[in-house]
Design a protein around this motif. Structure first.
Motif, mmCIF file in Angstrom:
data_model
loop_
_atom_site.group_PDB
_atom_site.id
_atom_site.type_symbol
_atom_site.label_atom_id
_atom_site.label_comp_id
_atom_site.label_asym_id
_atom_site.label_seq_id
_atom_site.Cartn_x
_atom_site.Cartn_y
_atom_site.Cartn_z
ATOM 1 N N GLN A 217 0.822 -1.195 0.000
ATOM 2 C CA GLN A 217 0.000 0.000 0.000
ATOM 3 C C GLN A 217 0.863 1.254 0.000
ATOM 4 O OE1 GLN A 217 -3.324 0.550 -0.061
ATOM 5 N NE2 GLN A 217 -3.742 -1.621 -0.376
ATOM 6 N N VAL A 218 0.331 2.294 -0.576
ATOM 7 C CA VAL A 218 0.976 3.609 -0.577
ATOM 8 C C VAL A 218 -0.017 4.605 -0.012
ATOM 9 C CG1 VAL A 218 1.937 5.440 -2.000
ATOM 10 C CG2 VAL A 218 2.424 3.053 -2.557
ATOM 11 N N GLN A 219 0.427 5.383 0.939
ATOM 12 C CA GLN A 219 -0.408 6.456 1.492
ATOM 13 C C GLN A 219 0.088 7.782 0.942
ATOM 14 O OE1 GLN A 219 1.087 4.114 3.913
ATOM 15 N NE2 GLN A 219 -0.677 2.883 3.340
ATOM 16 N N LEU A 220 -0.840 8.612 0.505
ATOM 17 C CA LEU A 220 -0.518 9.899 -0.101
ATOM 18 C C LEU A 220 -1.215 11.021 0.662
ATOM 19 C CD1 LEU A 220 -1.090 8.846 -3.825
ATOM 20 C CD2 LEU A 220 1.085 8.953 -2.612
ATOM 21 N N VAL A 221 -0.464 12.078 0.972
ATOM 22 C CA VAL A 221 -1.029 13.221 1.682
ATOM 23 C C VAL A 221 -0.647 14.489 0.936
ATOM 24 C CG1 VAL A 221 -1.137 14.518 3.829
ATOM 25 C CG2 VAL A 221 -0.910 12.022 3.887
ATOM 26 N N GLU A 222 -1.656 15.208 0.415
ATOM 27 C CA GLU A 222 -1.420 16.461 -0.283
ATOM 28 C C GLU A 222 -1.420 17.627 0.696
ATOM 29 O OE1 GLU A 222 -4.309 14.076 -3.048
ATOM 30 O OE2 GLU A 222 -4.063 14.491 -0.906
ATOM 31 N N GLY B 69 4.891 4.261 2.652
ATOM 32 C CA GLY B 69 4.513 2.899 2.321
ATOM 33 C C GLY B 69 5.564 2.258 1.440
ATOM 34 N N ARG B 70 5.123 1.654 0.360
ATOM 35 C CA ARG B 70 6.032 0.953 -0.517
ATOM 36 C C ARG B 70 6.933 1.906 -1.289
ATOM 37 N NH1 ARG B 70 2.685 -3.808 -3.354
ATOM 38 N NH2 ARG B 70 4.808 -4.519 -3.772
ATOM 39 N N THR B 71 7.913 1.401 -1.955
ATOM 40 C CA THR B 71 8.977 2.204 -2.551
ATOM 41 C C THR B 71 8.427 3.238 -3.516
ATOM 42 O OG1 THR B 71 10.423 0.296 -2.385
ATOM 43 C CG2 THR B 71 11.161 2.117 -3.767
ATOM 44 N N PHE B 72 8.565 4.492 -3.114
ATOM 45 C CA PHE B 72 8.017 5.611 -3.878
ATOM 46 C C PHE B 72 8.625 5.689 -5.268
ATOM 47 C CE2 PHE B 72 6.228 9.703 -4.553
ATOM 48 C CZ PHE B 72 7.220 10.516 -5.090
ATOM 49 N N GLY C 274 -4.203 0.937 -16.915
ATOM 50 C CA GLY C 274 -3.968 2.371 -17.027
ATOM 51 C C GLY C 274 -4.598 3.230 -15.964
ATOM 52 N N ASN C 275 -5.090 2.627 -14.911
ATOM 53 C CA ASN C 275 -5.685 3.393 -13.822
ATOM 54 C C ASN C 275 -4.707 3.537 -12.664
ATOM 55 O OD1 ASN C 275 -8.157 3.566 -15.188
ATOM 56 N ND2 ASN C 275 -8.835 1.618 -14.347
ATOM 57 N N TYR C 276 -4.757 4.703 -11.992
ATOM 58 C CA TYR C 276 -3.935 4.886 -10.810
ATOM 59 C C TYR C 276 -4.525 4.092 -9.646
ATOM 60 C CZ TYR C 276 -1.056 8.500 -12.917
ATOM 61 O OH TYR C 276 -0.168 9.178 -13.700
ATOM 62 N N MET C 277 -3.640 3.467 -8.886
ATOM 63 C CA MET C 277 -4.080 2.574 -7.815
ATOM 64 C C MET C 277 -4.257 3.286 -6.480
ATOM 65 S SD MET C 277 -1.813 -0.830 -8.606
ATOM 66 C CE MET C 277 -0.243 0.038 -8.641
ATOM 67 N N TYR C 278 -3.482 4.332 -6.239
ATOM 68 C CA TYR C 278 -3.489 4.974 -4.932
ATOM 69 C C TYR C 278 -3.783 6.461 -5.083
ATOM 70 C CZ TYR C 278 -0.890 0.693 -4.045
ATOM 71 O OH TYR C 278 -0.503 -0.617 -3.987
ATOM 72 N N TRP C 279 -4.603 6.980 -4.159
ATOM 73 C CA TRP C 279 -5.043 8.368 -4.237
ATOM 74 C C TRP C 279 -4.918 9.052 -2.886
ATOM 75 C CZ3 TRP C 279 -6.734 10.676 -8.757
ATOM 76 C CH2 TRP C 279 -6.923 9.821 -9.839
ATOM 77 N N GLY C 280 -4.609 10.345 -2.915
ATOM 78 C CA GLY C 280 -4.646 11.147 -1.713
ATOM 79 C C GLY C 280 -6.041 11.669 -1.448
ATOM 80 N N GLN C 281 -6.163 12.438 -0.373
ATOM 81 C CA GLN C 281 -7.482 12.930 0.040
ATOM 82 C C GLN C 281 -7.852 14.249 -0.627
ATOM 83 O OE1 GLN C 281 -4.733 13.542 1.675
ATOM 84 N NE2 GLN C 281 -4.905 15.717 2.170
ATOM 85 N N GLY C 282 -6.889 14.882 -1.253
ATOM 86 C CA GLY C 282 -7.163 16.118 -1.979
ATOM 87 C C GLY C 282 -6.854 17.371 -1.181
ATOM 88 N N THR C 283 -6.555 18.434 -1.908
ATOM 89 C CA THR C 283 -6.336 19.743 -1.308
ATOM 90 C C THR C 283 -7.031 20.790 -2.170
ATOM 91 O OG1 THR C 283 -4.660 21.270 -0.432
ATOM 92 C CG2 THR C 283 -4.106 20.132 -2.479
ATOM 93 N N GLN C 284 -7.712 21.725 -1.510
ATOM 94 C CA GLN C 284 -8.510 22.714 -2.233
ATOM 95 C C GLN C 284 -7.647 23.860 -2.727
ATOM 96 O OE1 GLN C 284 -12.069 22.862 -2.832
ATOM 97 N NE2 GLN C 284 -11.401 24.553 -4.152
ATOM 98 N N VAL C 285 -7.814 24.188 -3.991
ATOM 99 C CA VAL C 285 -7.193 25.370 -4.584
ATOM 100 C C VAL C 285 -8.313 26.277 -5.080
ATOM 101 C CG1 VAL C 285 -5.792 26.241 -6.496
ATOM 102 C CG2 VAL C 285 -5.074 24.191 -5.240
ATOM 103 N N THR C 286 -8.316 27.513 -4.595
ATOM 104 C CA THR C 286 -9.324 28.480 -5.011
ATOM 105 C C THR C 286 -8.623 29.704 -5.564
ATOM 106 O OG1 THR C 286 -10.847 27.713 -3.293
ATOM 107 C CG2 THR C 286 -11.313 29.849 -4.306
#
Length: 119
Positions: free
Chosen positions: A1-6, A26-29, A104-116
């Motif tokens: 697993q890979v954890q992503l934080v934006e 998580g696993r090798t970035f 062709g799909n990304y397996m791991y996703w972050g929670q997102g960050t808002q840009v306004t």
């Protein structure tokens, strides 16, 4: 697993700049290609930019070419999105993603960050 934080999102005036960061654990970035996506209110999520595992290859959405730059630091397990000359239409939640599977799909996703971006 890979954890992503934006991080790095916020409110900026049109013409301004922001730099988004995505820290991975998580696993090798360095084994993973990475991407940035965004989703504006009422719209589907769209691809913004991607970078190969080594950082040697990048690709961008046409509307951000020349304004956004994706980069990565494998020693820090972090991928960046430098956004310059921001426009109101760049307003969205920005997500980073890792690891493209066989279809062709990304397996791991972050929670997102808002840009306004205000006009």
């Amino acid at each position: 697993q890979v954890q992503l934080v934006e991080s790095g999102g916020g409110l900026v005036q049109a013409g301004g700049s922001l730099r988004l960061s995505c820290a991975a654990s998580g696993r090798t970035f360095s084994n993973y290609g990475m991407g940035w996506f965004r989703q504006a209110p009422g719209k589907e999520r769209e691809f913004v930019a991607r970078i190969s595992s080594s950082g040697g290859s990048t690709y961008y959405l046409d509307s951000v070419k020349g304004r956004f730059t994706i980069s990565r630091d494998n020693a820090k397990n972090t991928v960046y999105l430098q956004m310059n000359s921001l426009k109101p239409e760049d307003t969205a939640v920005y997500y980073c993603a890792a690891g493209v599977n066989l279809i062709g799909n990304y397996m791991y996703w972050g929670q997102g960050t808002q840009v306004t971006v205000s006009s």
